[in-house]
Design a protein around this motif. Structure first.
Motif, PDB file in Angstrom:
ATOM      1  N   LEU A   7       0.831  -1.207   0.000  1.00  0.00           N
ATOM      2  CA  LEU A   7       0.000   0.000   0.000  1.00  0.00           C
ATOM      3  C   LEU A   7       0.863   1.254   0.000  1.00  0.00           C
ATOM      4  CD1 LEU A   7      -2.936  -0.770   2.471  1.00  0.00           C
ATOM      5  CD2 LEU A   7      -3.042  -0.540  -0.008  1.00  0.00           C
ATOM      6  N   ARG A   8       1.936   1.234   0.771  1.00  0.00           N
ATOM      7  CA  ARG A   8       2.826   2.396   0.814  1.00  0.00           C
ATOM      8  C   ARG A   8       3.492   2.636  -0.541  1.00  0.00           C
ATOM      9  NH1 ARG A   8       5.354   1.146   6.818  1.00  0.00           N
ATOM     10  NH2 ARG A   8       3.938   2.511   7.992  1.00  0.00           N
ATOM     11  N   VAL A   9       3.867   1.563  -1.186  1.00  0.00           N
ATOM     12  CA  VAL A   9       4.473   1.698  -2.514  1.00  0.00           C
ATOM     13  C   VAL A   9       3.442   2.252  -3.494  1.00  0.00           C
ATOM     14  CG1 VAL A   9       5.469   0.435  -4.459  1.00  0.00           C
ATOM     15  CG2 VAL A   9       6.198  -0.097  -2.122  1.00  0.00           C
ATOM     16  N   PHE A  10       2.234   1.711  -3.463  1.00  0.00           N
ATOM     17  CA  PHE A  10       1.187   2.192  -4.370  1.00  0.00           C
ATOM     18  C   PHE A  10       0.855   3.654  -4.107  1.00  0.00           C
ATOM     19  CE2 PHE A  10      -3.463   2.821  -4.976  1.00  0.00           C
ATOM     20  CZ  PHE A  10      -3.429   2.904  -6.362  1.00  0.00           C
ATOM     21  N   GLU A  57      -1.703   5.406 -15.343  1.00  0.00           N
ATOM     22  CA  GLU A  57      -2.928   6.104 -14.957  1.00  0.00           C
ATOM     23  C   GLU A  57      -3.620   5.267 -13.894  1.00  0.00           C
ATOM     24  OE1 GLU A  57      -7.183   7.577 -16.893  1.00  0.00           O
ATOM     25  OE2 GLU A  57      -5.461   7.115 -18.186  1.00  0.00           O
ATOM     26  N   ILE A  58      -4.075   5.923 -12.825  1.00  0.00           N
ATOM     27  CA  ILE A  58      -4.734   5.214 -11.732  1.00  0.00           C
ATOM     28  C   ILE A  58      -6.147   4.828 -12.177  1.00  0.00           C
ATOM     29  CG2 ILE A  58      -5.432   5.318  -9.314  1.00  0.00           C
ATOM     30  CD1 ILE A  58      -2.428   5.463  -9.785  1.00  0.00           C
ATOM     31  N   THR A  59      -6.526   3.583 -11.962  1.00  0.00           N
ATOM     32  CA  THR A  59      -7.859   3.108 -12.315  1.00  0.00           C
ATOM     33  C   THR A  59      -8.879   3.571 -11.268  1.00  0.00           C
ATOM     34  OG1 THR A  59      -7.660   1.050 -11.075  1.00  0.00           O
ATOM     35  CG2 THR A  59      -6.827   1.051 -13.354  1.00  0.00           C
ATOM     36  N   VAL A  64     -10.078   4.474  -5.392  1.00  0.00           N
ATOM     37  CA  VAL A  64     -10.694   4.074  -4.120  1.00  0.00           C
ATOM     38  C   VAL A  64      -9.610   3.675  -3.122  1.00  0.00           C
ATOM     39  CG1 VAL A  64     -12.160   2.353  -2.998  1.00  0.00           C
ATOM     40  CG2 VAL A  64     -12.862   3.379  -5.170  1.00  0.00           C
ATOM     41  N   LEU A  65      -8.624   2.932  -3.617  1.00  0.00           N
ATOM     42  CA  LEU A  65      -7.552   2.456  -2.744  1.00  0.00           C
ATOM     43  C   LEU A  65      -6.671   3.607  -2.272  1.00  0.00           C
ATOM     44  CD1 LEU A  65      -6.455  -0.137  -1.516  1.00  0.00           C
ATOM     45  CD2 LEU A  65      -4.924  -0.352  -3.481  1.00  0.00           C
ATOM     46  N   VAL A  66      -6.463   4.629  -3.117  1.00  0.00           N
ATOM     47  CA  VAL A  66      -5.664   5.789  -2.706  1.00  0.00           C
ATOM     48  C   VAL A  66      -6.302   6.458  -1.493  1.00  0.00           C
ATOM     49  CG1 VAL A  66      -4.977   8.132  -3.352  1.00  0.00           C
ATOM     50  CG2 VAL A  66      -4.570   6.243  -4.921  1.00  0.00           C
ATOM     51  N   ASP A  67      -7.626   6.687  -1.542  1.00  0.00           N
ATOM     52  CA  ASP A  67      -8.312   7.303  -0.404  1.00  0.00           C
ATOM     53  C   ASP A  67      -8.145   6.463   0.849  1.00  0.00           C
ATOM     54  OD1 ASP A  67      -9.174   9.374  -2.001  1.00  0.00           O
ATOM     55  OD2 ASP A  67     -11.166   8.521  -2.373  1.00  0.00           O
ATOM     56  N   ALA A  68      -8.318   5.152   0.706  1.00  0.00           N
ATOM     57  CA  ALA A  68      -8.179   4.269   1.866  1.00  0.00           C
ATOM     58  C   ALA A  68      -6.750   4.267   2.379  1.00  0.00           C
ATOM     59  CB  ALA A  68      -8.624   2.851   1.496  1.00  0.00           C
ATOM     60  N   THR A  69      -5.797   4.294   1.449  1.00  0.00           N
ATOM     61  CA  THR A  69      -4.389   4.256   1.838  1.00  0.00           C
ATOM     62  C   THR A  69      -3.986   5.508   2.601  1.00  0.00           C
ATOM     63  OG1 THR A  69      -3.869   2.882  -0.080  1.00  0.00           O
ATOM     64  CG2 THR A  69      -2.033   4.026   0.961  1.00  0.00           C
ATOM     65  N   ASP A  70      -4.508   6.666   2.175  1.00  0.00           N
ATOM     66  CA  ASP A  70      -4.212   7.897   2.902  1.00  0.00           C
ATOM     67  C   ASP A  70      -4.714   7.802   4.332  1.00  0.00           C
ATOM     68  OD1 ASP A  70      -2.996   9.070   0.731  1.00  0.00           O
ATOM     69  OD2 ASP A  70      -4.771  10.192   0.093  1.00  0.00           O
ATOM     70  N   THR A  71      -5.915   7.265   4.508  1.00  0.00           N
ATOM     71  CA  THR A  71      -6.478   7.123   5.854  1.00  0.00           C
ATOM     72  C   THR A  71      -5.676   6.128   6.679  1.00  0.00           C
ATOM     73  OG1 THR A  71      -8.685   7.624   5.012  1.00  0.00           O
ATOM     74  CG2 THR A  71      -8.559   6.525   7.143  1.00  0.00           C
ATOM     75  N   ILE A  72      -5.300   5.007   6.059  1.00  0.00           N
ATOM     76  CA  ILE A  72      -4.518   3.997   6.775  1.00  0.00           C
ATOM     77  C   ILE A  72      -3.163   4.544   7.186  1.00  0.00           C
ATOM     78  CG2 ILE A  72      -3.328   1.780   6.497  1.00  0.00           C
ATOM     79  CD1 ILE A  72      -5.706   0.974   4.647  1.00  0.00           C
TER      80      ILE A  72
END
Length: 305
Positions: A7-10, A57-59, A64-72
């Protein structure tokens, strides 16, 4: 189970917009970054980036995962700080505040709070509203004394970043004039009366709001100074550079050479409140400080007008 390191890499790939730039930021090889993203996609069963000769390009799934990753990431950072705090000597609280709130509202609240909780070590960070909300989200601050202008608060009831908003005070804007100004003796001033004046701005984030109210009054603002400090703005008004709109909590005590006159409705207002993280909503010290701020704004002598 999603691997936190992947997740951190992404997150860095999404931030940088490139495997190569993300690899440089993470001190990895581009191949290692690509492998981590591929492994993440296999675990999810869907693509999070589209690869092409033009880059990536982010799908939709990736966004969705970017938002979750920021919160995590914010939660993990907060957990690390909380663990460090538990290992430190005594409890600590960090407060982010804007300048005039820190001058007018925060000191009295801290006196109340410290009288009841002398064991707590307090740290204060000066920050503009956007920055202070980021500090609370990341865990760098436990709460933020902040504001917004007319409209909805900066934290929605369903805010996905995990923040809550406690309103404290409506802080109407006053017109500040040189003492010898033609309108200085009035009990109140309507905004159309100020058409043709030159303006000294004390807050860049208020520019659009002032322009909006001026347009409603039928004129355009002529700016004499775009500043970032209400004390500086009032100093310029004192010497005749222009007039200014200043919130009540930011009016200076030394009124020599100045006239501070209420605006007639419709008038802009600054809405002051406290942003906290939901994860700290049950923390008794955080709740005690919010209560101390609420008591402070309840003192009529604290707020001009």
């Amino acid at each position: 189970m999603i691997d936190v390191q992947r997740l951190r890499v992404f997150r860095e790939v999404a931030r940088q917009g490139s495997f190569n730039r993300a690899a440089a930021a993470l001190r990895l090889t581009p191949s290692a970054v690509s492998q981590q993203i591929s492994a993440l996609e296999r675990s999810l069963g869907t693509a999070v980036v589209c690869r092409s000769t033009r880059g990536i390009e982010i799908t939709d799934a990736g966004r969705v995962l970017v938002d979750a990753t920021d919160t995590i990431a914010a939660e993990l950072d907060c957990a690390e700080r909380e663990i460090a705090r538990l290992g430190a000597a005594g409890p600590r609280l960090t407060i982010a505040t804007f300048a005039s709130g820190g001058q007018r509202l925060l000191p009295g609240a801290l006196i109340r709070f410290s009288a009841a909780h002398p064991e707590v070590t307090l740290t204060v960070l000066e920050a503009e509203p956007d920055e202070s909300l980021l500090q609370v989200r990341s865990g760098a601050a436990d709460l933020a004394l902040t504001y917004h202008f007319d409209g909805p608060p900066p934290v929605a009831p369903d805010d996905r970043s995990g923040l809550t908003w406690t309103p404290l005070l409506d802080d109407p804007m006053w017109i500040v004039l040189p003492a010898g100004h033609r309108l200085a003796g009035r009990e109140s001033v309507a905004l159309p009366d100020l058409a043709g004046e030159r303006w000294v701005q004390g807050c860049l984030s208020a520019t659009d709001m002032i322009d909006h109210y001026a347009a409603l009054a039928g004129f355009q603002i002529e700016v004499a100074c775009r500043g970032t400090d209400y004390v500086f703005a009032q100093a310029l008004v004192r010497v005749g550079v222009g007039v200014s709109l200043v919130p009540g909590t930011a009016l200076i005590a030394d009124a020599n050479g100045l006239a501070m006159v209420p605006l007639e409705p419709p008038r802009p207002s600054r809405r002051i409140g406290v942003a906290t993280a939901r994860r700290r909503s049950r923390d008794p010290l955080t709740r005690a400080l919010v209560e101390a701020l609420s008591q402070e704004v309840g003192e009529p002598s604290r707020i001009p007008g």
